[in-house]
Scaffold this active site. Structure first.
Site, mmCIF file in Angstrom:
data_model
loop_
_atom_site.group_PDB
_atom_site.id
_atom_site.type_symbol
_atom_site.label_atom_id
_atom_site.label_comp_id
_atom_site.label_asym_id
_atom_site.label_seq_id
_atom_site.Cartn_x
_atom_site.Cartn_y
_atom_site.Cartn_z
ATOM 1 N N TYR A 182 -5.761 5.304 -2.103
ATOM 2 C CA TYR A 182 -4.454 5.738 -1.592
ATOM 3 C C TYR A 182 -3.343 5.349 -2.569
ATOM 4 O O TYR A 182 -2.498 6.174 -2.937
ATOM 5 C CB TYR A 182 -4.170 5.121 -0.221
ATOM 6 C CG TYR A 182 -2.744 5.366 0.229
ATOM 7 C CD1 TYR A 182 -2.350 6.609 0.700
ATOM 8 C CD2 TYR A 182 -1.778 4.353 0.138
ATOM 9 C CE1 TYR A 182 -1.033 6.847 1.081
ATOM 10 C CE2 TYR A 182 -0.463 4.587 0.525
ATOM 11 C CZ TYR A 182 -0.097 5.826 0.989
ATOM 12 O OH TYR A 182 1.209 6.064 1.348
ATOM 13 N N SER A 185 -3.386 7.553 -5.493
ATOM 14 C CA SER A 185 -2.928 8.919 -5.213
ATOM 15 C C SER A 185 -1.400 8.978 -5.206
ATOM 16 O O SER A 185 -0.802 9.944 -5.695
ATOM 17 C CB SER A 185 -3.486 9.411 -3.877
ATOM 18 O OG SER A 185 -2.818 8.815 -2.767
ATOM 19 N N GLY A 215 9.807 1.422 0.194
ATOM 20 C CA GLY A 215 9.655 -0.015 0.395
ATOM 21 C C GLY A 215 8.609 -0.290 1.451
ATOM 22 O O GLY A 215 7.612 0.415 1.552
#
Length: 321
Positions: A182, A185, A215
């Protein structure tokens, strides 16, 4: 004493500038940070289009925005970033003559194995979060180029800061770990945003590409928007200590909203929350060191062209700016 007035007023997340007549597309605008990007942009008078693969969830999001913002110009378009062949018709289905900004926000995050693939055979998170947005940009570029000064805003992630791309294993075939895949990606998506701006500048395009990240954005710190998101009293209490370090998804939307609206924001920049990059009002931050590696960005671009069969850069060159 000089009484010079600053040319632009200080940015206020609670008092956004008007954007009447503008058209914005938010991918994944039906949930999470994308929903709040769409809600906040809708308050400016712009037309906001929610890109979503789930019509029922998109309808819920549209109803929620209309209930909160009188006269909101919000509608939806079906968008499945995991299906590359479906993306070439998206620009037409928007039914607009120009697009002033697209926020590449939609994302898939898997927590557990096994590794999954899109219908095109790409690892699901890389294929959706990066390749889908890469290909979509190619098909949107004529509409973006038709606007006076359009923006492509790519939503990165703080999770990408500690990751590095493996250019020999972009699809995580050899070593699949969901959280790392993730993060990579999203890092690929951020490299794309930086490299896209470099190519747009070289082509003399009026379109700018900006990279943002939210954030630390937690559901438990996010205000309720039923049925899209419901925060219980228990979740609010248990999350209270975390609020010193991170924030809710409504605040995670702020950097993207500023990147769409604020003329001070320029292409090729990175924007995130003010406090340690984790919470607070949006500010420009130094480009992360690994994102400045133009050779990695160029190799990723070439690989993405091969994997999607399209090149967003060639369209930027072909369309008069």
């Amino acid at each position: 004493m000089s009484s010079a007035v600053p040319s632009t007023p200080p940015w206020n997340v609670q008092q956004l500038p008007r954007a009447d007549g503008s058209v914005f597309l938010v991918t994944g605008g039906n949930a999470g940070i994308g929903y709040f990007v769409a809600e906040q942009l809708s308050a400016t008078g712009a037309t906001v289009i929610l890109g979503s693969r789930n019509p029922a969830k998109a309808a819920d999001a549209t109803a929620s925005i209309r209930a909160r913002i009188a006269g909101a110009r919000v509608r939806t378009v079906r968008l499945d970033l995991a299906d590359l062949s479906s993306l070439r018709t998206v620009a037409e289905s928007l039914e607009v003559e120009r697009l002033d900004a697209v926020v590449h926000n939609a994302g898939v995050a898997l927590d557990d194995p096994p590794r999954e693939e899109t219908g095109d055979g790409h690892e699901l998170m890389f294929g959706t979060n990066h390749l889908g947005h890469f290909a979509l940009t190619r098909w949107l570029m004529p509409l973006l180029s038709a606007a006076p000064a359009a923006r492509v805003v790519s939503m990165g992630s703080f999770a990408a800061k500690s990751e590095r791309l493996d250019l020999d294993d972009l699809q995580s075939r050899m070593d699949y770990r969901p959280k790392r895949t993730y993060g990579r990606s999203k890092l690929a998506q951020m490299y794309f945003g930086v490299e896209l701006d470099r190519r747009l500048r070289a082509a003399g395009s009026t379109v700018a590409s900006v990279v943002v990240h939210p954030g630390g954005a937690l559901d438990s710190l996010t205000p309720s928007r039923p049925p899209i998101h419901v925060r219980t009293a228990g979740a609010r209490l248990s999350a209270a200590p975390a609020a010193l370090l991170v924030q809710g998804k409504h605040a995670g939307a702020w950097p993207a909203v500023r990147a769409v609206l604020d003329p001070v924001v320029l292409g090729g920049q990175l924007w995130g929350p003010r406090v340690l990059g984790l919470r607070g009002e949006p500010r420009r931050e130094p480009m992360w060191n690994h994102l400045t590696d133009s050779s990695v960005a160029a190799r990723l671009w070439d690989a993405s062209c091969d994997l999607t069969g399209v090149d967003p850069g060639t369209v930027a060159c072909a369309v008069p700016g």
